[in-house]
Motif scaffolding. Structure first.
Motif, PDB file in Angstrom:
ATOM      1  N   GLY A 154       9.014   0.255  -8.128  1.00  0.00           N
ATOM      2  CA  GLY A 154       7.643   1.845  -6.824  1.00  0.00           C
ATOM      3  C   GLY A 154       6.448   1.165  -7.611  1.00  0.00           C
ATOM      4  O   GLY A 154       5.353   0.927  -6.338  1.00  0.00           O
ATOM      5  N   ALA A 155       6.004   0.737  -9.073  1.00  0.00           N
ATOM      6  CA  ALA A 155       4.027   0.829  -8.222  1.00  0.00           C
ATOM      7  C   ALA A 155       3.626  -0.582  -8.385  1.00  0.00           C
ATOM      8  O   ALA A 155       2.952  -0.649  -7.535  1.00  0.00           O
ATOM      9  CB  ALA A 155       3.620   0.765 -10.678  1.00  0.00           C
ATOM     10  N   ALA A 156       3.941  -1.070  -7.907  1.00  0.00           N
ATOM     11  CA  ALA A 156       4.063  -2.537  -7.785  1.00  0.00           C
ATOM     12  C   ALA A 156       3.620  -3.003  -6.262  1.00  0.00           C
ATOM     13  O   ALA A 156       3.319  -3.646  -5.320  1.00  0.00           O
ATOM     14  CB  ALA A 156       4.844  -3.616  -8.181  1.00  0.00           C
ATOM     15  N   ARG A 157       5.224  -2.737  -6.058  1.00  0.00           N
ATOM     16  CA  ARG A 157       5.665  -2.216  -4.817  1.00  0.00           C
ATOM     17  C   ARG A 157       3.858  -1.737  -3.971  1.00  0.00           C
ATOM     18  O   ARG A 157       3.106  -2.213  -2.692  1.00  0.00           O
ATOM     19  CB  ARG A 157       6.469  -1.256  -3.760  1.00  0.00           C
ATOM     20  N   LEU A 171       1.098  -4.011  -4.231  1.00  0.00           N
ATOM     21  CA  LEU A 171       1.276  -4.777  -2.743  1.00  0.00           C
ATOM     22  C   LEU A 171       0.591  -4.810  -1.732  1.00  0.00           C
ATOM     23  O   LEU A 171       0.267  -5.458  -0.508  1.00  0.00           O
ATOM     24  CB  LEU A 171       2.257  -5.796  -2.801  1.00  0.00           C
ATOM     25  N   LEU A 172       1.170  -3.063  -1.659  1.00  0.00           N
ATOM     26  CA  LEU A 172       0.223  -2.802   0.207  1.00  0.00           C
ATOM     27  C   LEU A 172      -0.926  -2.690  -0.094  1.00  0.00           C
ATOM     28  O   LEU A 172      -1.284  -2.697   1.639  1.00  0.00           O
ATOM     29  CB  LEU A 172       1.486  -1.245   0.126  1.00  0.00           C
ATOM     30  N   ASP A 173      -1.524  -2.004  -0.854  1.00  0.00           N
ATOM     31  CA  ASP A 173      -3.244  -1.440  -0.887  1.00  0.00           C
ATOM     32  C   ASP A 173      -4.203  -3.130  -0.805  1.00  0.00           C
ATOM     33  O   ASP A 173      -4.450  -2.529   0.158  1.00  0.00           O
ATOM     34  CB  ASP A 173      -3.564  -1.180  -2.214  1.00  0.00           C
ATOM     35  N   SER A 174      -3.066  -4.774  -1.596  1.00  0.00           N
ATOM     36  CA  SER A 174      -3.849  -5.877  -1.273  1.00  0.00           C
ATOM     37  C   SER A 174      -3.952  -6.140  -0.021  1.00  0.00           C
ATOM     38  O   SER A 174      -3.842  -7.290   0.315  1.00  0.00           O
ATOM     39  CB  SER A 174      -2.978  -6.029  -2.446  1.00  0.00           C
ATOM     40  N   ALA A 175      -2.300  -6.297   0.850  1.00  0.00           N
ATOM     41  CA  ALA A 175      -2.085  -7.187   1.899  1.00  0.00           C
ATOM     42  C   ALA A 175      -3.266  -7.061   3.023  1.00  0.00           C
ATOM     43  O   ALA A 175      -3.430  -8.359   3.890  1.00  0.00           O
ATOM     44  CB  ALA A 175      -1.381  -6.200   2.824  1.00  0.00           C
ATOM     45  N   ASP A 176      -4.017  -6.017   3.435  1.00  0.00           N
ATOM     46  CA  ASP A 176      -5.624  -6.483   4.335  1.00  0.00           C
ATOM     47  C   ASP A 176      -6.636  -7.612   3.349  1.00  0.00           C
ATOM     48  O   ASP A 176      -6.757  -8.510   4.054  1.00  0.00           O
ATOM     49  CB  ASP A 176      -6.268  -5.037   4.293  1.00  0.00           C
ATOM     50  N   HIS A 177      -6.184  -7.532   2.120  1.00  0.00           N
ATOM     51  CA  HIS A 177      -7.111  -8.978   1.753  1.00  0.00           C
ATOM     52  C   HIS A 177      -6.459 -10.014   2.386  1.00  0.00           C
ATOM     53  O   HIS A 177      -7.113 -11.245   2.048  1.00  0.00           O
ATOM     54  CB  HIS A 177      -7.739  -8.253   0.501  1.00  0.00           C
ATOM     55  N   PHE A 178      -5.416 -10.321   1.456  1.00  0.00           N
ATOM     56  CA  PHE A 178      -4.499 -11.626   2.538  1.00  0.00           C
ATOM     57  C   PHE A 178      -4.916 -11.837   3.866  1.00  0.00           C
ATOM     58  O   PHE A 178      -4.840 -12.987   3.692  1.00  0.00           O
ATOM     59  CB  PHE A 178      -2.792 -11.062   1.762  1.00  0.00           C
TER      60      PHE A 178
END
Length: 753
Positions: free
Chosen positions: A100-103, A106-113
């Motif tokens: 859950g923490a990893a998910r 990842l949602l927080d880093s989507a904009d950077h990708f």
């Protein structure tokens, strides 16, 4: 012992919950009671009760301790399992928290990708430009490479040429693949135009390869390196085809090349073209034999080259020996069918049958020691199907039939001419007349049957059946020739000069043919002569016998015309002259083998007896007195005795003679009391059932002393005793016709006497 009420109430729920326990307890109590009753059935056995109680107590204690130990171990295992389940549940909960923490991370880093996408596109473009820059020297040098490849091909440096050709093809295919992936189909035409020289180089290389494959049988003997080079190039191309087909993303133009399949096709076309499509100047007789012998020699030689040399030059999975063997087999099958479409003579048909059914599988060809055991044509089927073999055999039989007919016709013409020679026919070592006809005919038929046996049993049987048919037809034509000869002899008895001798030779020949026919049968255990052929032989013998008897009759007729007469009755040498004629013919008959000689004597004796009786009955002489009747009986006795003794002396047994009818007829004439004639006539017709009323009536007229009443009684007695000809009876009276007596003219109504 019974249970208390409290025990029953306490046990009741348990029994309801565990019915098997109650059942087990009852069975145990029953078993215990049965055991106890068996042990303590006598009073003195009760002394050991304490011993049994202690033993059972110890055993119960042991069982209870084992049960406790077992239950304890199970409880410990259950406890350990529960502890492991608790630990696993805690670990699963921890992992779920980490995921859950990893998910959320990842949602927080989507904009950077998303910011990296432009960087990725620039990177790919940079890589592509770097690749293009890297291959630019190769692209610019393509036409120079084309020229170099062409020089290598002209110098037959095929491996080097193929390596460079593959490099250029790889370069072109990589460029086309990239364009295909990017959807730039319009640019592909420019690339193909730039690399258009590849098609010409491929065709040039392929032409050299197929020329090498077409000359492979020669090259593996003289210079196998060139052939091996061609096979290596073909295998390279085959691997490239397989790789591209497995990827199945993009197929460059001209792929798959399928050069291995083309290799097989060129090899097969070479085999079939050089050996089986060449025109033949002579497809029959010796020419066909030479052609088949050349095929046999060349095929064995070439298969030996494939087995010993070519197999070593190609990969094992090529199965080159099996492919070449099957190619030769199929080509031969088609080639033989083409030859059979022509109008072959019997020799050509025989050669083809022998070659396909015998030679092909023999050690001289496909069973050659140098080819075994690798070459095996048994699984390829026959060269000629069973239907084609049967059709060819029938054609061969028809050709042989025509040849046999012509040969027999010439033999018959020669035989017919010999009948008119100015010398007697030839004789064997025993002096019997004969000619070469039976030997010629049987040798010709037997040779054809034996020759057919070299092919198949079915062909031999067909030739045998044909031989019997032709022999039967030949006997018919021989009989017609004999009839024609008889007609010419009737017109002029001086021609042929030795007419009788040649008739006797014909009988001997017919007997020789009859005895030899059974030897023609292919099966020695089956020697029966077909009914129709035996009938033809019998007709031939009957006709020759008839012509001989006609000759005898012509010589006897002048003498028989003098019977009966007063001169004969008074004692002339008429029968003596008949005996001289018969004896002369009997000497001629002795030149015929038995049993035909005996048959001629029997038929001659029957002829003499019938002619004697015919003369007596047709030119009836009525006795005018008892003395004249006695004189007639005496003359009949002398004549019949003299003739009988003659035939007995010639070897014809009395039981085979028909002259006994003359003696029996004499008894009727010599009977003194006419009233007894009815009884004698009954005995006479019983012995000779072919006697008619007219014969008896004529006989009664000869007596000259029979009244109308006696005649009427005799004829009535004959009517009451009708006769049936027994089987095997030789008729004598039925061939004699007597004049019908004229009936008196009656005016009054009533029965004429």
């Amino acid at each position: 012992m019974g249970m208390s009420a409290e025990d029953e109430r306490a046990a009741s729920p348990r029994d309801e919950e565990w019915p098997e326990a109650e059942k087990a307890e009852k069975l145990a109590r029953g078993a215990a009671l049965k055991w106890a009753s068996g042990v303590f059935y006598r009073p003195e056995k009760l002394e050991g009760l304490g011993h049994y109680r202690r033993r059972e107590t110890q055993r119960n204690s042991s069982i209870q301790s084992r049960l406790k130990s077992t239950v304890q171990s199970y409880l410990e295992g259950v406890s350990a399992g529960l502890e492991q389940l608790r630990s696993a549940a805690q670990e699963v909960q921890s992992v779920c928290q980490d995921l859950g923490a990893a998910r959320w991370a990842l949602l927080d880093s989507a904009d950077h990708f998303q910011g990296l996408q432009q960087m990725r596109e620039l990177m790919e473009e940079h890589v592509q430009l770097a690749s293009v820059v890297q291959v630019l020297p190769q692209i610019f040098s393509v036409h120079e490479v084309f020229s170099h490849i062409l020089q290598l091909l002209h110098g037959q440096h095929l491996l080097e040429a193929h390596v460079e050709l593959m490099m250029v093809e790889q370069l072109r295919d990589d460029i086309l693949s990239q364009l295909h992936l990017r959807g730039l189909s319009s640019a592909q035409a420019t690339v193909l135009s730039y690399f258009s020289g590849l098609q010409e180089l491929n065709e040039s290389l392929a032409k050299q390869l197929w020329d090498i494959v077409g000359s492979s049988l020669r090259l593996v003997r003289e210079d196998p390196v060139l052939f091996v080079t061609a096979v290596r190039i073909i295998e390279r191309e085959e691997k490239i085809d397989d790789t591209l087909l497995l990827e199945a993303t993009f197929l460059p133009p001209g792929r798959p090349k399928g050069w291995r399949q083309k290799f097989y096709q060129v090899l097969q076309d070479t085999i079939t073209g050089t050996r089986f499509h060449a025109p033949r100047t002579d497809a029959e007789g010796p020419g066909l034999a030479r052609h088949l012998a050349a095929l046999q020699k060349d095929i064995v030689s070439e298969l030996c080259v494939v087995k010993d040399l070519m197999v070593q030059c190609v990969p094992a999975h090529y199965n080159i020996l099996s492919v070449c063997t099957a190619t030769y087999h199929q080509a031969l099958t088609s080639h033989l069918q083409e030859i059979l479409r022509e109008d072959l003579d019997k020799q050509g048909l025989f050669l083809l049958l022998e070659w396909a059914l015998r030679v092909y599988h023999s050690p001289e060809m496909m069973g050659h020691p140098d080819l075994l055991p690798e070459v095996d044509v048994s699984a390829l089927g026959p060269l000629m199907s069973s239907e084609l073999v049967d059709q060819t055999e029938r054609r061969y039989v028809m050709k042989v039939k025509g040849s046999v007919f012509e040969w027999m016709q010439r033999t018959l013409e020669v035989e017919y001419k010999e009948w008119f020679r100015e010398e007697e026919p030839e004789t064997d070592h025993q002096g019997f007349f004969q000619s070469a006809l039976p030997a010629i005919v049987m040798q010709m038929l037997n040779e054809n049957i034996q020759v057919a046996s070299l092919i198949t049993d079915s062909l031999q049987q067909k030739i045998y059946n044909m031989a019997l048919e032709e022999l039967e037809a030949f006997l018919g034509r021989l009989r017609e020739a004999l009839v024609q000869c008889g007609k010419e002899h009737q017109q002029d008895r001086a021609a042929p000069k030795y007419y009788i001798s040649y008739l006797l030779a014909v009988l001997n020949n017919n007997l020789a043919l009859s005895n030899s026919v059974s030897s023609l049968h292919p099966d020695t255990a089956c020697r029966e002569v077909p009914t129709s052929l035996q009938a033809a032989l019998d007709r031939m013998q009957k006709k020759a016998t008839q012509l001989l008897l006609e000759e005898l009759l012509l010589d006897l007729q002048p003498l028989c015309l003098q019977l009966p007469s007063r001169k004969w009755l008074s004692g002339s040498q008429l029968v003596g002259s008949m005996c001289e004629v018969i004896d002369k013919y009997a000497k001629d008959f002795s030149r015929v083998r038995k049993p035909v000689c005996t048959l001629l004597l029997a038929e001659s004796e029957l002829l003499v007896a019938s002619q004697y009786l015919r003369a007596l009955l047709q030119r009836k002489m009525v006795c005018k007195s008892r003395e004249e009747r006695g004189q007639l009986c005496h003359r009949l006795l002398q004549d019949a005795t003299q003739l009988r003794e003659l035939f007995c002396g010639l070897g014809l047994d009395r039981s085979q003679q028909s002259l006994e009818a003359v003696f029996a007829l004499r008894e009727l004439i010599c009977l003194k009391d006419p009233a007894l004639l009815s009884l004698e006539v009954v005995g006479f017709i019983t012995k000779y059932p072919d006697v008619s009323d007219e014969h008896i009536s004529t006989l009664l007229d000869i007596r000259g002393d029979v009244s109308k009443e006696v005649r009427h009684v005799v004829l009535e007695m004959m009517a009451q005793h009708p006769q049936v000809l027994p089987e095997g009876y030789r008729p004598i009276f039925s061939t004699i016709l007597v004049p019908v007596p004229e009936l008196p003219f009656c005016l009054r109504k009533g029965k004429c006497a």
